[in-house]
Design a protein around this motif. Structure first.
Motif, mmCIF file in Angstrom:
data_model
loop_
_atom_site.group_PDB
_atom_site.id
_atom_site.type_symbol
_atom_site.label_atom_id
_atom_site.label_comp_id
_atom_site.label_asym_id
_atom_site.label_seq_id
_atom_site.Cartn_x
_atom_site.Cartn_y
_atom_site.Cartn_z
ATOM 1 N N ALA A 281 31.198 -1.200 -44.302
ATOM 2 C CA ALA A 281 32.574 -1.553 -43.927
ATOM 3 C C ALA A 281 33.355 -1.958 -45.168
ATOM 4 O O ALA A 281 32.775 -2.404 -46.163
ATOM 5 N N TYR A 282 34.679 -1.753 -45.110
ATOM 6 C CA TYR A 282 35.565 -2.280 -46.145
ATOM 7 C C TYR A 282 36.667 -3.062 -45.448
ATOM 8 O O TYR A 282 37.300 -2.558 -44.514
ATOM 9 N N VAL A 283 36.856 -4.292 -45.870
ATOM 10 C CA VAL A 283 37.856 -5.158 -45.264
ATOM 11 C C VAL A 283 38.828 -5.598 -46.345
ATOM 12 O O VAL A 283 38.412 -6.057 -47.414
ATOM 13 N N LYS A 284 40.114 -5.410 -46.075
ATOM 14 C CA LYS A 284 41.131 -5.673 -47.109
ATOM 15 C C LYS A 284 42.192 -6.613 -46.549
ATOM 16 O O LYS A 284 42.653 -6.428 -45.423
ATOM 17 N N LEU A 285 42.573 -7.585 -47.356
ATOM 18 C CA LEU A 285 43.686 -8.453 -46.983
ATOM 19 C C LEU A 285 44.880 -8.021 -47.815
ATOM 20 O O LEU A 285 44.808 -8.001 -49.049
ATOM 21 N N GLU A 286 45.973 -7.640 -47.150
ATOM 22 C CA GLU A 286 47.155 -7.186 -47.893
ATOM 23 C C GLU A 286 48.397 -7.849 -47.329
ATOM 24 O O GLU A 286 48.427 -8.222 -46.156
ATOM 25 N N ARG A 287 49.425 -7.998 -48.166
ATOM 26 C CA ARG A 287 50.637 -8.681 -47.723
ATOM 27 C C ARG A 287 51.410 -7.819 -46.741
ATOM 28 O O ARG A 287 52.055 -8.307 -45.837
ATOM 29 N N LYS A 288 51.369 -6.508 -46.947
ATOM 30 C CA LYS A 288 52.080 -5.583 -46.063
ATOM 31 C C LYS A 288 51.456 -4.215 -46.231
ATOM 32 O O LYS A 288 50.738 -3.982 -47.214
ATOM 33 N N VAL A 289 51.736 -3.323 -45.291
ATOM 34 C CA VAL A 289 51.178 -1.972 -45.364
ATOM 35 C C VAL A 289 51.531 -1.346 -46.707
ATOM 36 O O VAL A 289 52.672 -1.430 -47.161
ATOM 37 N N GLY A 290 50.538 -0.735 -47.338
ATOM 38 C CA GLY A 290 50.820 -0.002 -48.565
ATOM 39 C C GLY A 290 50.672 -0.836 -49.819
ATOM 40 O O GLY A 290 50.773 -0.312 -50.923
ATOM 41 N N TYR B 153 48.730 -3.327 -52.632
ATOM 42 C CA TYR B 153 47.405 -3.543 -53.189
ATOM 43 C C TYR B 153 46.781 -4.769 -52.515
ATOM 44 O O TYR B 153 47.483 -5.611 -51.948
ATOM 45 N N ALA B 154 45.462 -4.869 -52.629
ATOM 46 C CA ALA B 154 44.739 -5.950 -51.963
ATOM 47 C C ALA B 154 45.040 -7.313 -52.598
ATOM 48 O O ALA B 154 45.154 -7.417 -53.822
ATOM 49 N N ILE B 155 45.144 -8.344 -51.756
ATOM 50 C CA ILE B 155 45.033 -9.716 -52.269
ATOM 51 C C ILE B 155 43.563 -9.863 -52.665
ATOM 52 O O ILE B 155 43.243 -10.216 -53.788
ATOM 53 N N ILE B 156 42.711 -9.511 -51.733
ATOM 54 C CA ILE B 156 41.261 -9.387 -51.952
ATOM 55 C C ILE B 156 40.760 -8.298 -51.010
ATOM 56 O O ILE B 156 41.277 -8.151 -49.905
ATOM 57 N N GLY B 157 39.762 -7.546 -51.456
ATOM 58 C CA GLY B 157 39.100 -6.587 -50.569
ATOM 59 C C GLY B 157 37.596 -6.728 -50.762
ATOM 60 O O GLY B 157 37.136 -7.041 -51.863
ATOM 61 N N VAL B 158 36.832 -6.516 -49.673
ATOM 62 C CA VAL B 158 35.372 -6.613 -49.782
ATOM 63 C C VAL B 158 34.722 -5.425 -49.069
ATOM 64 O O VAL B 158 35.042 -5.140 -47.912
ATOM 65 N N ALA B 159 33.821 -4.755 -49.792
ATOM 66 C CA ALA B 159 33.038 -3.662 -49.220
ATOM 67 C C ALA B 159 31.598 -4.129 -49.051
ATOM 68 O O ALA B 159 31.082 -4.860 -49.899
ATOM 69 N N ALA B 160 30.983 -3.708 -47.947
ATOM 70 C CA ALA B 160 29.589 -4.090 -47.707
ATOM 71 C C ALA B 160 28.827 -2.932 -47.095
ATOM 72 O O ALA B 160 29.383 -2.169 -46.307
ATOM 73 N N GLN B 161 27.569 -2.811 -47.488
ATOM 74 C CA GLN B 161 26.667 -1.889 -46.789
ATOM 75 C C GLN B 161 25.331 -2.588 -46.601
ATOM 76 O O GLN B 161 24.809 -3.191 -47.546
ATOM 77 N N ILE C 283 32.830 11.850 -42.609
ATOM 78 C CA ILE C 283 33.078 10.511 -43.157
ATOM 79 C C ILE C 283 33.125 9.483 -42.029
ATOM 80 O O ILE C 283 32.514 8.412 -42.104
ATOM 81 N N ALA C 284 33.812 9.832 -40.940
ATOM 82 C CA ALA C 284 33.947 8.886 -39.831
ATOM 83 C C ALA C 284 32.578 8.561 -39.233
ATOM 84 O O ALA C 284 32.301 7.423 -38.889
ATOM 85 N N SER C 285 31.688 9.572 -39.152
ATOM 86 C CA SER C 285 30.432 9.302 -38.466
ATOM 87 C C SER C 285 29.406 8.640 -39.379
ATOM 88 O O SER C 285 28.640 7.808 -38.935
ATOM 89 N N ARG C 286 29.386 8.978 -40.652
ATOM 90 C CA ARG C 286 28.287 8.487 -41.487
ATOM 91 C C ARG C 286 28.682 7.520 -42.593
ATOM 92 O O ARG C 286 27.844 6.804 -43.126
ATOM 93 N N TYR C 287 29.960 7.533 -42.981
ATOM 94 C CA TYR C 287 30.361 6.708 -44.130
ATOM 95 C C TYR C 287 31.574 5.847 -43.758
ATOM 96 O O TYR C 287 32.652 5.973 -44.347
ATOM 97 N N PRO C 288 31.375 4.962 -42.751
ATOM 98 C CA PRO C 288 32.531 4.222 -42.240
ATOM 99 C C PRO C 288 33.272 3.414 -43.319
ATOM 100 O O PRO C 288 34.503 3.289 -43.235
ATOM 101 N N ALA C 289 32.575 2.911 -44.322
ATOM 102 C CA ALA C 289 33.276 2.129 -45.350
ATOM 103 C C ALA C 289 34.254 3.010 -46.115
ATOM 104 O O ALA C 289 35.321 2.550 -46.549
ATOM 105 N N LEU C 290 33.914 4.285 -46.292
ATOM 106 C CA LEU C 290 34.835 5.189 -47.000
ATOM 107 C C LEU C 290 36.071 5.458 -46.149
ATOM 108 O O LEU C 290 37.180 5.539 -46.662
#
Ligand SMILES: Cc1cc2nc3c(=O)[nH]c(=O)nc-3n(C[C@H](O)[C@H](O)[C@H](O)COP(=O)(O)OP(=O)(O)OC[C@H]3O[C@@H](n4cnc5c(N)ncnc54)[C@H](O)[C@@H]3O)c2cc1C
Ligand code: FES
Ligand code: FES
Lengths: 166, 289
Positions: free
Chosen positions: B182-191, B193-201, B87-94
């Motif tokens: 890549a997946y980028v998530k904005l969260e209020r604190k660790v753990g 749910y996302a305020i917003i999250g965006v995945a891109a390939q 996963i780390a080498s081929r599927y970074p968004a996951l």
């Protein structure tokens, strides 16, 4: 009713329970081991953390029936023959607790971390405990306590804050 | 908090699981890691008569590449993705996604299958599966079927699965050469749910974007594919200008609601910002791939 058969801290234990019984209530009220705490009761704080087959788990969000056949470790099982576990010793030496409410869960997460990674960086320790909340200490001494335990488990010489102050 | 009473079964085979679901028409629920379902039971927001636990059903915990795709068995835990070299080498968004779902203890139980089958627009994996163009394999009384992720995610808490169907596997096409995700998530604190999250390939042909996939978390009643943004990118040079324009298109596609995580306008602005960041990171990874 359902039969739940587990090992708790190495000893076989079984009981007939309702399927809706949460693991934390099984441990505290059925097996009578009250070292495991209930904090938030909603999967956030980690006070209820126990090891299920070595994996740190929030026992307020598991059913007892889900761990049937499994191996449970709770804070009561850390001490052996009157000897504190290195993680317990670390919390003592480094003042890793104040009120102590989070401590049993925090220690179980620490035990699992050190079993997987005997020499974690501070960052890895912080990540590993990010599901365990402490409202008192500010975490600095918890990280030190876990690092103390790691050093002790690796056989390195250790001096805690408690000893050096004495 | 104590759930209301239910029966519990941990069948040893898939066929047994399916017949239990079938025999309890609509009153039974599949239990995977329980990290969404048990809280719902405790709050009494769900009250099934029977839980069918999949933990003893064989062959649901594979995580490997087969025939040109990554196969994620429905019972693969988030923590398994986090610790997988493949996963780390081929599927970074996951990897990005599984490392920001809840906290490490929840991730020891939470399954990727459950994350998608729960179909909460706040769950992180649905958006990633949209961007990676995954398909879901389901099995039920009428046999196996393959469902595209776009068809699988129907609405809030609603999927294309029938009440007597089990999600078996998620399939992610193996990325073409020069792809990055890549997946980028904005969260209020660790753990949280996302305020917003965006995945891109993205897949690059030189500097030109040959393929693009995007998915948005918590930006609409279900995980959202901002199609216009994807279509716009294909055939363009993947530079700051095209990335910014795609991010504008993604923001206009978003339909967030105001809630305790912020007002709708703010969330829409965050879709723009995070889409920019996710595309930049995916492009950077594609150049290195
Ligand atoms: C404190 C906390 C924080 C969280 N934060 C996040 C977060 O930041 N991001 C995020 O994405 N999620 C978050 N979650 C939610 C949780 O991690 C996911 O929803 C979880 O991954 C669901 O997987 P599960 O295996 O636990 O599913 P379960 O809870 O067992 O099931 C969820 C639903 O899916 C159905 N289901 C599961 N597996 C199957 C299957 N194979 N076939 C058919 N139906 C199935 C169940 O019937 C149920 O309706 C959080 C949860 C908690 C408790
Ligand atoms: S009591 Fe279980 S996480 Fe807080
Ligand atoms: S010592 Fe009080 S909550 Fe941690």
């Amino acid at each position: 009713m359902a039969q739940v058969k587990v090992n708790i801290n190495g000893a076989p234990y079984q009981a007939e329970v309702e399927p809706r019984l949460l693991l934390v209530h099984f441990i505290r009220e059925v097996a009578g081991l009250t070292g495991t705490h209930v904090g938030c009761d909603s999967t956030s704080c980690g006070a209820c953390t126990v090891l299920v087959d070595g994996v740190p788990s929030k026992s307020c969000t598991l059913l007892a029936v889900q761990v049937d056949g499994g191996d449970l470790q709770t804070v009561e099982g850390l001490e052996r023959d009157g000897q504190l576990h290195p993680v317990q010793e670390g919390f003592w030496e480094e003042h890793g607790l104040q009120c102590g409410f989070c401590t049993p869960g925090m220690m179980m997460t620490a035990v699992a971390l050190l079993e997987r990674n005997s020499n974690p960086s501070d960052d890895e320790v912080r990540r590993a405990i990010s599901g365990n909340l402490c409202r008192c200490t500010g975490y600095v001494n918890i990280v030190k306590a876990i690092q103390y335990a790691g050093a002790k488990m690796r056989g390195e010489p250790v001096t805690g804050a408690a000893e050096s102050a004495a | 908090m104590i759930p209301s009473a239910f029966d519990y079964a941990a069948p040893q085979s898939l066929s047994e699981a399916i017949s239990l679901l079938q025999g309890n028409a609509g009153q039974a629920k599949v239990l995977a890691g329980g990290q969404s379902l048990i809280p719902l039971l405790k709050f009494r927001l769900a009250g099934p008569e029977l839980l069918v636990d999949l933990r003893k059903v064989p062959a649901l915990d594979h995580l490997e590449e087969r025939d040109g795709h990554l196969a994620i068995g429905a019972m693969v835990r988030e923590s398994a993705l986090e610790h997988s070299a493949l996963i780390a080498s081929r599927y970074p968004a996951l990897l990005d996604t599984s490392s920001v779902v809840a906290d490490p203890l929840v991730r020891n139980y939470a399954t990727v299958g459950g994350n998608v089958a729960h179909a909460d627009p706040a769950n992180d994996h649905p958006a990633t599966m949209l961007a990676l163009r995954a398909t879901a394999i389901a099995n039920g009384p009428n046999g196996q079927r393959t469902i595209s992720i776009d068809d699988f995610l129907v609405d809030t808490f609603e999927t294309a699965l029938a009440p007597d169907e089990v999600l078996m596997e998620l399939r992610v096409p193996r990325p073409a050469a020069h792809s990055g995700s890549a997946y980028v998530k904005l969260e209020r604190k660790v753990g949280d749910y996302a305020i917003i999250g965006v995945a891109a390939q993205v897949t690059l042909d030189g500097e030109v974007c040959a393929q693009a996939g995007l998915g948005l978390t918590n930006a609409a009643p279900r995980a959202l594919r901002p199609r216009e943004a994807e279509t716009f990118l294909v055939g363009k040079r993947l530079d700051e200008e095209s990335i910014r324009h795609a991010a504008e298109l993604a923001a206009s596609a978003a339909d967030p609601v105001s809630d305790l995580r912020g007002p709708a306008d703010y969330k829409r602005a965050m879709v723009r910002t995070l889409t920019t960041r996710a595309l930049r990171l995916a492009a950077q990874r594609a150049r290195q791939a």
